[in-house]
Design a protein around this motif. Sequence first.
Motif, PDB file in Angstrom:
ATOM      1  N   ARG A  91      45.966  19.595  -5.205  1.00 10.87           N
ATOM      2  CA  ARG A  91      44.823  18.752  -4.870  1.00 10.87           C
ATOM      3  C   ARG A  91      44.893  17.379  -5.535  1.00 10.87           C
ATOM      4  NH1 ARG A  91      40.871  21.310  -2.027  1.00 10.87           N
ATOM      5  NH2 ARG A  91      40.459  19.141  -1.464  1.00 10.87           N
ATOM      6  N   VAL A  92      45.901  16.641  -5.093  1.00  5.48           N
ATOM      7  CA  VAL A  92      46.039  15.255  -5.534  1.00  5.48           C
ATOM      8  C   VAL A  92      44.843  14.440  -5.054  1.00  5.48           C
ATOM      9  CG1 VAL A  92      47.547  13.229  -5.492  1.00  5.48           C
ATOM     10  CG2 VAL A  92      48.547  15.513  -5.437  1.00  5.48           C
ATOM     11  N   ASP A  93      44.301  14.834  -3.891  1.00  7.85           N
ATOM     12  CA  ASP A  93      43.121  14.133  -3.372  1.00  7.85           C
ATOM     13  C   ASP A  93      41.950  14.249  -4.343  1.00  7.85           C
ATOM     14  OD1 ASP A  93      43.019  16.892  -2.814  1.00  7.85           O
ATOM     15  OD2 ASP A  93      41.748  16.618  -1.063  1.00  7.85           O
ATOM     16  N   ASN A  94      41.746  15.438  -4.892  1.00  7.50           N
ATOM     17  CA  ASN A  94      40.662  15.623  -5.858  1.00  7.50           C
ATOM     18  C   ASN A  94      40.916  14.827  -7.133  1.00  7.50           C
ATOM     19  OD1 ASN A  94      39.312  17.328  -4.145  1.00  7.50           O
ATOM     20  ND2 ASN A  94      39.915  19.210  -5.179  1.00  7.50           N
ATOM     21  N   ALA A  95      42.182  14.748  -7.549  1.00  7.94           N
ATOM     22  CA  ALA A  95      42.515  14.004  -8.764  1.00  7.94           C
ATOM     23  C   ALA A  95      42.131  12.536  -8.619  1.00  7.94           C
ATOM     24  CB  ALA A  95      44.011  14.130  -9.068  1.00  7.94           C
ATOM     25  N   VAL A  96      42.441  11.952  -7.469  1.00  4.72           N
ATOM     26  CA  VAL A  96      42.119  10.543  -7.231  1.00  4.72           C
ATOM     27  C   VAL A  96      40.608  10.356  -7.063  1.00  4.72           C
ATOM     28  CG1 VAL A  96      42.402   8.604  -5.622  1.00  4.72           C
ATOM     29  CG2 VAL A  96      44.375  10.027  -6.244  1.00  4.72           C
ATOM     30  N   TYR A  97      40.010  11.190  -6.234  1.00  5.37           N
ATOM     31  CA  TYR A  97      38.568  11.100  -5.990  1.00  5.37           C
ATOM     32  C   TYR A  97      37.780  11.238  -7.288  1.00  5.37           C
ATOM     33  CZ  TYR A  97      33.905  12.520  -4.376  1.00  5.37           C
ATOM     34  OH  TYR A  97      32.553  12.622  -4.190  1.00  5.37           O
ATOM     35  N   ASP A  98      38.099  12.262  -8.078  1.00  7.32           N
ATOM     36  CA  ASP A  98      37.379  12.499  -9.320  1.00  7.32           C
ATOM     37  C   ASP A  98      37.562  11.346 -10.308  1.00  7.32           C
ATOM     38  OD1 ASP A  98      36.567  14.912  -8.283  1.00  7.32           O
ATOM     39  OD2 ASP A  98      37.986  16.128  -9.438  1.00  7.32           O
ATOM     40  N   TRP A 134      36.296   8.940  -1.233  1.00  5.57           N
ATOM     41  CA  TRP A 134      35.428   8.207  -2.153  1.00  5.57           C
ATOM     42  C   TRP A 134      34.773   7.017  -1.452  1.00  5.57           C
ATOM     43  CZ3 TRP A 134      35.888   3.165  -4.142  1.00  5.57           C
ATOM     44  CH2 TRP A 134      35.015   2.856  -5.189  1.00  5.57           C
ATOM     45  N   VAL A 135      35.544   6.306  -0.643  1.00 10.54           N
ATOM     46  CA  VAL A 135      35.007   5.159   0.105  1.00 10.54           C
ATOM     47  C   VAL A 135      33.904   5.612   1.057  1.00 10.54           C
ATOM     48  CG1 VAL A 135      35.534   3.428   1.873  1.00 10.54           C
ATOM     49  CG2 VAL A 135      37.096   3.759  -0.057  1.00 10.54           C
ATOM     50  N   GLU A 136      34.170   6.697   1.787  1.00 12.23           N
ATOM     51  CA  GLU A 136      33.203   7.189   2.767  1.00 12.23           C
ATOM     52  C   GLU A 136      31.911   7.659   2.115  1.00 12.23           C
ATOM     53  OE1 GLU A 136      35.378  10.216   4.742  1.00 12.23           O
ATOM     54  OE2 GLU A 136      36.761   8.809   5.737  1.00 12.23           O
ATOM     55  N   GLU A 137      32.031   8.269   0.941  1.00 14.04           N
ATOM     56  CA  GLU A 137      30.848   8.820   0.289  1.00 14.04           C
ATOM     57  C   GLU A 137      30.065   7.793  -0.519  1.00 14.04           C
ATOM     58  OE1 GLU A 137      31.663  12.317  -1.957  1.00 14.04           O
ATOM     59  OE2 GLU A 137      32.557  13.396  -0.255  1.00 14.04           O
ATOM     60  N   THR A 138      30.734   6.764  -0.997  1.00 17.34           N
ATOM     61  CA  THR A 138      30.059   5.808  -1.878  1.00 17.34           C
ATOM     62  C   THR A 138      29.892   4.421  -1.274  1.00 17.34           C
ATOM     63  OG1 THR A 138      32.106   5.019  -2.940  1.00 17.34           O
ATOM     64  CG2 THR A 138      31.066   7.012  -3.857  1.00 17.34           C
ATOM     65  N   GLY A 139      30.687   4.115  -0.239  1.00 12.36           N
ATOM     66  CA  GLY A 139      30.670   2.768   0.308  1.00 12.36           C
ATOM     67  C   GLY A 139      31.420   1.777  -0.560  1.00 12.36           C
ATOM     68  N   GLY A 140      32.121   2.286  -1.574  1.00 17.15           N
ATOM     69  CA  GLY A 140      32.858   1.419  -2.480  1.00 17.15           C
ATOM     70  C   GLY A 140      34.147   0.890  -1.868  1.00 17.15           C
ATOM     71  N   GLU A 141      34.793   0.006  -2.594  1.00 15.15           N
ATOM     72  CA  GLU A 141      36.070  -0.562  -2.169  1.00 15.15           C
ATOM     73  C   GLU A 141      37.102  -0.357  -3.274  1.00 15.15           C
ATOM     74  OE1 GLU A 141      35.391  -4.641  -1.315  1.00 15.15           O
ATOM     75  OE2 GLU A 141      34.218  -4.254   0.506  1.00 15.15           O
TER      76      GLU A 141
END
Length: 335
Positions: free
Chosen positions: A257-264, A53-60
Amino acid sequence: MTAKQTLLGAAGALALTAGMAAAQDANPGLIIDLGGKFDKSFNESAFNGAQRWVEETGGEYMETELANEAQREQTMRRMADRGANPVVVLGFANASTLDQVAPDYPDTEFVIVDMVVDQPNVKSIVFSEHEGSYLVGMMAAMASETGTVSFVGGMDVPLISKFACGYAQGVKAVNPDANVIVNMTGTTPTAWNDPVRGAELTRSQISQGSDVVFAAAGGTGIGVLQAAADEDILSIGVDSNQNYLHPGEVLTSMVKRVDNAVYDSFVAAAEGNLEPGITVMGLENDGVGYALDENNQDLVTDEMRAAVEEAQAAIIAGEIEVHDYLSDNSCPVPL
């Protein structure tokens, strides 16, 4: 409708809109469960989702790792007090604490991954682990030469029995006469981070004839996979794709896909679309599955892959029903 009712309704709508706007403007928070974010399993998958999410959005985002059980409530409250929104909490063990904390922060959105918390400001994300475990159980049975396979769980809780039960059902679907050995690492949270004990259990299972072992044990699973590689038997990873840990020795990984759960969750909150309630991630929406890559492609035969793909389609279609241990705390296959 009276003027007073109209005024109250307008005020409520304004407060809701303001709350959504605040959530969109806030940075999300991630509370990583015991075992650490580099456990190469559940927590690391979540961390990878946040990083994507950080890499794709630049968010923190804000991040905290639990060091012990006593920190659960304090950590949640601190994260909410710092203004994180949403606060994403990892692990079933946080459910009772979140159930108490969430009502005190009605303007904060919470997400719990791996358990259900019934509060109006909580989104619960759970997985159909039994379905993914069924598929890797089939693969274990097809790869086994001894007719004996095994399972090493982390903490002895119903959720891990859900993995074990699905696995055993998949094994038996391929070979009804197969022997499935099941051991849990312990009854306290330290069971998630004890690779030495995981290795000991694996060697004991090997001495009983196991030639394929499935680990669903967090950081403890690293010891399981290492012992299996040392003894030249096949292993099965969990949560993250762990095939790379021992190329050519890990038959597959039951990815969750815990990664997808957090990202989404991060994305939905940023867009103002994070909804409370329950989301189930299973085979039909790529929430669980088995991993196939360059590290295990020589281990997974065409026959094995075809059988698993057929079973996956049948489960999604409702033609195969994999019993969920959590539905009644029992398993049709003895564990």
